[in-house]
Design a protein around this motif. Structure first.
Motif, PDB file in Angstrom:
ATOM      1  N   LEU A  42      33.133  50.871  51.872  1.00 38.52           N
ATOM      2  CA  LEU A  42      33.480  49.470  51.663  1.00 38.52           C
ATOM      3  C   LEU A  42      32.276  48.553  51.667  1.00 38.52           C
ATOM      4  O   LEU A  42      32.354  47.418  51.251  1.00 38.52           O
ATOM      5  CB  LEU A  42      34.439  49.007  52.762  1.00 38.52           C
ATOM      6  CG  LEU A  42      35.786  49.722  52.772  1.00 38.52           C
ATOM      7  CD1 LEU A  42      36.567  49.307  53.997  1.00 38.52           C
ATOM      8  CD2 LEU A  42      36.575  49.400  51.531  1.00 38.52           C
ATOM      9  N   GLU A  43      31.163  49.024  52.182  1.00 38.52           N
ATOM     10  CA  GLU A  43      29.993  48.168  52.306  1.00 38.52           C
ATOM     11  C   GLU A  43      28.873  48.712  51.435  1.00 38.52           C
ATOM     12  O   GLU A  43      28.825  49.904  51.171  1.00 38.52           O
ATOM     13  CB  GLU A  43      29.502  48.152  53.758  1.00 38.52           C
ATOM     14  CG  GLU A  43      30.526  47.693  54.749  1.00 38.52           C
ATOM     15  CD  GLU A  43      30.646  46.188  54.751  1.00 38.52           C
ATOM     16  OE1 GLU A  43      31.677  45.696  55.232  1.00 38.52           O
ATOM     17  OE2 GLU A  43      29.730  45.508  54.258  1.00 38.52           O
ATOM     18  N   PRO A  44      27.951  47.875  51.043  1.00 36.16           N
ATOM     19  CA  PRO A  44      26.776  48.396  50.341  1.00 36.16           C
ATOM     20  C   PRO A  44      25.906  49.165  51.329  1.00 36.16           C
ATOM     21  O   PRO A  44      25.958  48.901  52.526  1.00 36.16           O
ATOM     22  CB  PRO A  44      26.064  47.134  49.854  1.00 36.16           C
ATOM     23  CG  PRO A  44      26.506  46.069  50.770  1.00 36.16           C
ATOM     24  CD  PRO A  44      27.899  46.417  51.193  1.00 36.16           C
ATOM     25  N   ARG A  45      25.080  50.079  50.824  1.00 33.59           N
ATOM     26  CA  ARG A  45      24.257  50.864  51.753  1.00 33.59           C
ATOM     27  C   ARG A  45      23.304  49.967  52.517  1.00 33.59           C
ATOM     28  O   ARG A  45      23.117  50.106  53.708  1.00 33.59           O
ATOM     29  CB  ARG A  45      23.456  51.918  50.978  1.00 33.59           C
ATOM     30  CG  ARG A  45      24.296  53.085  50.578  1.00 33.59           C
ATOM     31  CD  ARG A  45      23.467  54.319  50.273  1.00 33.59           C
ATOM     32  NE  ARG A  45      24.335  55.358  49.768  1.00 33.59           N
ATOM     33  CZ  ARG A  45      24.522  55.620  48.491  1.00 33.59           C
ATOM     34  NH1 ARG A  45      23.876  54.937  47.590  1.00 33.59           N
ATOM     35  NH2 ARG A  45      25.356  56.563  48.110  1.00 33.59           N
ATOM     36  N   THR A  46      22.672  49.029  51.767  1.00 39.86           N
ATOM     37  CA  THR A  46      21.806  48.059  52.454  1.00 39.86           C
ATOM     38  C   THR A  46      22.157  46.677  51.948  1.00 39.86           C
ATOM     39  O   THR A  46      22.191  46.451  50.743  1.00 39.86           O
ATOM     40  CB  THR A  46      20.326  48.310  52.109  1.00 39.86           C
ATOM     41  OG1 THR A  46      20.251  48.678  50.742  1.00 39.86           O
ATOM     42  CG2 THR A  46      19.708  49.341  53.000  1.00 39.86           C
ATOM     43  N   LYS A  47      22.398  45.753  52.839  1.00 43.86           N
ATOM     44  CA  LYS A  47      22.684  44.390  52.391  1.00 43.86           C
ATOM     45  C   LYS A  47      21.406  43.753  51.877  1.00 43.86           C
ATOM     46  O   LYS A  47      20.320  44.082  52.342  1.00 43.86           O
ATOM     47  CB  LYS A  47      23.233  43.559  53.558  1.00 43.86           C
ATOM     48  CG  LYS A  47      24.735  43.470  53.539  1.00 43.86           C
ATOM     49  CD  LYS A  47      25.237  42.623  54.672  1.00 43.86           C
ATOM     50  CE  LYS A  47      24.950  41.153  54.428  1.00 43.86           C
ATOM     51  NZ  LYS A  47      25.544  40.308  55.477  1.00 43.86           N
TER      52      LYS A  47
END
Lengths: 151, 113
Positions: A42-47
């Motif tokens: 659900l999240e990007p690997r690195t913001k």
């Protein structure tokens, strides 16, 4: 003969496909969106890191505009090229699952007043924006970079 | 593993968005002359009006709306933007408006979710 949808493991890449009619009429473009396997992420690997992006944008602005003076003929090209360079640099930072919008303004200084405002409707936790400014005697340049998370 | 497309694909309709922006500009600064004290309020209301109308369209998009208001003084202004997105679903619309005392440029970017 092309046809069907492609299955891909990668998160990105959508393509347009051209299909040729059997009877030999002109090829029509059919937008087939490839289906992707669920990644359950659900999240990007690195913001996106604001400070890094701002540094890059600021560096590009200052390097390109430090010696320049405002010139009605050359500024449009300068504006467009800076915008593309900033976009390229931000893409090189290689954050996955992000779309970018880069906007560059060059305004001649002539004792006029100007205001720039923007509002965004997005996901506050994952999307972000930075701005960089470069000022000389004849003009002011403003660059806005917006990064939006895309699943 | 099951795959499915959730819902219909919406696209960014430039004409629709452009008319929304024009209405917002006319509503906020329609017949006014440039006034330094009011500019802040005007830009805010143009942008908020545009954004709220865009939201009412109910499409699965993230929006970015930028407004530049500049006093007419013979000075030059250039803007450029480049975007890294999906051309088939995302789009942008820019509206330039002017009257005797000021220029107003509003850009709306729509990114599909």
């Amino acid at each position: 003969m092309e046809g069907g949808k492609k299955r891909q493991d990668k998160d990105t890449s959508k393509g347009k496909k051209t299909t040729q009619d059997a009877s030999g009429t002109a090829p029509t473009e059919v937008k087939a969106k490839p289906r992707h396997r669920n990644t359950y992420r659900l999240e990007p690997r690195t913001k996106v890191r604001d400070d890094l992006v701002r540094d890059k944008a600021q560096a590009i602005l200052t390097s390109k505009l430090q010696e320049a003076t405002y010139d009605g003929a050359s500024s449009p090209f300068l504006c467009a090229s800076i915008s593309e360079e900033i976009l390229k640099a931000v893409k090189e930072l290689d954050y996955d699952r992000y779309k970018y919008v880069v906007s560059v303004l060059i305004v001649e200084k002539a004792n006029q007043a100007m205001i720039v405002a923007s509002r965004c409707l997005w996901d506050v936790q994952r999307d972000t924006w930075v701005s960089a400014k470069c000022e000389t005697d004849t003009f002011i340049a403003l660059a806005l970079v917006m990064a939006c998370y895309y699943d | 593993m099951d795959e499915f497309q959730t819902g219909e694909e919406a696209s960014f309709l430039v004409d629709e968005v452009s008319s929304i922006i024009k209405e917002a500009i006319e509503g906020a600064i329609g017949g006014n002359a440039y006034q330094h004290s009011k500019v802040n309020q005007w830009t805010t209301s143009v942008v908020e009006q545009t954004l709220s109308q865009l939201t009412k369209l109910g499409k699965p998009f993230k929006y970015i709306v930028t407004c530049v208001i500049m006093q007419k003084n013979g000075a030059g202004l250039h803007t450029a933007s480049s975007c890294f997105w999906d051309n088939s679903s995302d789009g942008t619309c820019t509206v330039r408006w002017e009257n005797k005392t000021m220029y107003c440029i509003v850009s709306a970017f729509g990114l599909a979710i």
